[in-house]
Design an enzyme around this catalytic site. Structure first.
Site, mmCIF file in Angstrom:
data_model
loop_
_atom_site.group_PDB
_atom_site.id
_atom_site.type_symbol
_atom_site.label_atom_id
_atom_site.label_comp_id
_atom_site.label_asym_id
_atom_site.label_seq_id
_atom_site.Cartn_x
_atom_site.Cartn_y
_atom_site.Cartn_z
ATOM 1 N N CYS A 67 0.813 -1.227 0.000
ATOM 2 C CA CYS A 67 0.000 0.000 0.000
ATOM 3 C C CYS A 67 0.840 1.269 0.000
ATOM 4 O O CYS A 67 0.360 2.332 -0.384
ATOM 5 C CB CYS A 67 -0.948 0.000 1.190
ATOM 6 S SG CYS A 67 -2.106 -1.394 1.204
ATOM 7 N N HIS A 98 -3.424 7.312 2.270
ATOM 8 C CA HIS A 98 -3.797 6.028 1.690
ATOM 9 C C HIS A 98 -5.224 5.703 2.116
ATOM 10 O O HIS A 98 -5.569 5.794 3.295
ATOM 11 C CB HIS A 98 -2.825 4.951 2.179
ATOM 12 C CG HIS A 98 -3.263 3.554 1.914
ATOM 13 N ND1 HIS A 98 -3.741 3.142 0.693
ATOM 14 C CD2 HIS A 98 -3.311 2.460 2.721
ATOM 15 C CE1 HIS A 98 -4.052 1.859 0.750
ATOM 16 N NE2 HIS A 98 -3.800 1.428 1.969
ATOM 17 N N ASN A 140 -10.026 -0.258 -0.311
ATOM 18 C CA ASN A 140 -8.577 -0.184 -0.285
ATOM 19 C C ASN A 140 -8.032 -0.739 -1.601
ATOM 20 O O ASN A 140 -8.082 -1.941 -1.844
ATOM 21 C CB ASN A 140 -8.044 -0.993 0.904
ATOM 22 C CG ASN A 140 -6.537 -0.900 1.070
ATOM 23 O OD1 ASN A 140 -5.825 -0.488 0.159
ATOM 24 N ND2 ASN A 140 -6.045 -1.295 2.227
#
Length: 322
Positions: A113, A249, A279
């Site tokens: 990520c 993020h 996500n």
């Protein structure tokens, strides 16, 4: 001194959507359970035969169009992904071929990520040192391919997508204060078991599935994120009050809110898009940036903070004057 300035952005989400109610039809969960814990309402799923490089290619085309540049003007592609089309070649090389680029270099960065921040810092280093002039920095993922769809603690969180930025090197005076000002990157491999994929060509010869200790990830995330953000702000002698926008993020609304609160960043300065795509790992920051640029929030001259944390653990932050 040279500076890497942002010339354009683009993003792409696959057509197919999977809502919380859709998930509840085959997983023991509910829209209320997912929304309360994550803030996610739906995620996008790549179609059969739609690969990570396909998503990255569309996002890259849109970023180039936004920048008013032709593909052949690009001499560097850095693509962040944990879900490449193949073990090799790099997905970046496939995007390069789809764009018709035959010169320069292209390679992948794998930091889960945090991948986009790592890729941005890498491209910035190439441009600052004169190893490249114009770069595509891409985050692209098809996490739906590595999910255990019977594990409600993970399959509700992730989706597919891609985002891209176009960077161009210019002299510091000509940049007029714009560009990537500073980046800070961190990693600590002792935390692998908290967020990882239980497969790979070297260990199991299978792709494997994503595994996560959600509470442990949340516990570490806020502190690690705060640490790296404080470092990047200190490096440029600015404070959270000086920021125009915070683009974190897009992992979980609770982590985003807790991080902003700990850093005393006003809620109205936080760009949040996790509700609509979940996500998307390395793609989430450029996806959120593209939304905020195109709806008029992020404008030329704005001071923008990007940050992410991913499996490994890896984490990092970049400060950009738009």
């Amino acid at each position: 001194m040279r500076r890497s300035i942002v010339k354009g952005c683009g993003s792409y989400l696959p057509e197919k959507t999977l809502t919380n109610d859709d998930l509840a039809k085959f997983v023991d969960t509910s829209d209320e359970w997912i929304t309360q814990r994550t803030g996610i309402k739906e995620r996008h799923i790549a179609a059969e035969g739609e690969w990570t490089s396909d998503l990255g290619h569309i996002a890259a085309r849109r970023a180039l169009d936004h920048a008013g540049m032709a593909p052949e003007e690009i001499d560097l592609i850095v693509l962040a992904t944990s879900t490449p089309d193949n073990t090799f070649p790099a997905a970046a090389v496939s995007v390069q071929a789809k764009l018709g680029i035959t010169e320069g270099c292209a390679f992948d960065v794998q930091a889960v990520c945090s991948g986009f921040v790592y890729a941005l810092a890498t491209a910035d280093a190439y441009l600052r040192t004169g190893m490249a002039e114009r770069a595509l920095v891409i985050g692209a993922e098809t996490f739906s391919r590595i999910l255990d769809w019977e594990d409600r603690t993970t399959c509700v969180l992730f989706g597919d997508g891609a985002g891209a930025l176009v960077l161009e090197a210019t002299g510091e005076d000509a940049a007029d204060g714009r560009g990537v000002l500073s980046s800070q990157l961190r990693s600590d491999g002792r935390h692998k078991e908290k967020l990882y994929v239980d497969g790979g060509p070297s260990s199991t010869r299978t792709v494997g599935h994503l595994r996560m200790e959600g509470r442990e990830v949340f516990r570490h995330a806020v502190g690690m994120i705060a640490d790296v953000i404080e470092a990047v702000l200190e490096a440029e002698n600015v404070t959270a009050d000086d920021l125009d926008w915070f683009v974190p993020h897009q992992a979980n609304r609770r982590i985003i809110d807790a991080s902003a609160k700990k850093l005393h960043i006003a809620p109205e300065k936080v760009v949040t898009t996790v509700e609509g795509h979940g996500n998307t790992s390395a793609a989430s920051i450029p996806l959120a940036v593209d939304v905020a640029v195109r709806d008029g929030r992020i404008k030329a001259g704005d001071l923008v903070l990007l940050e992410a944390m991913g499996g490994g653990f890896t984490w990092g932050a970049s400060l950009v004057r738009w």
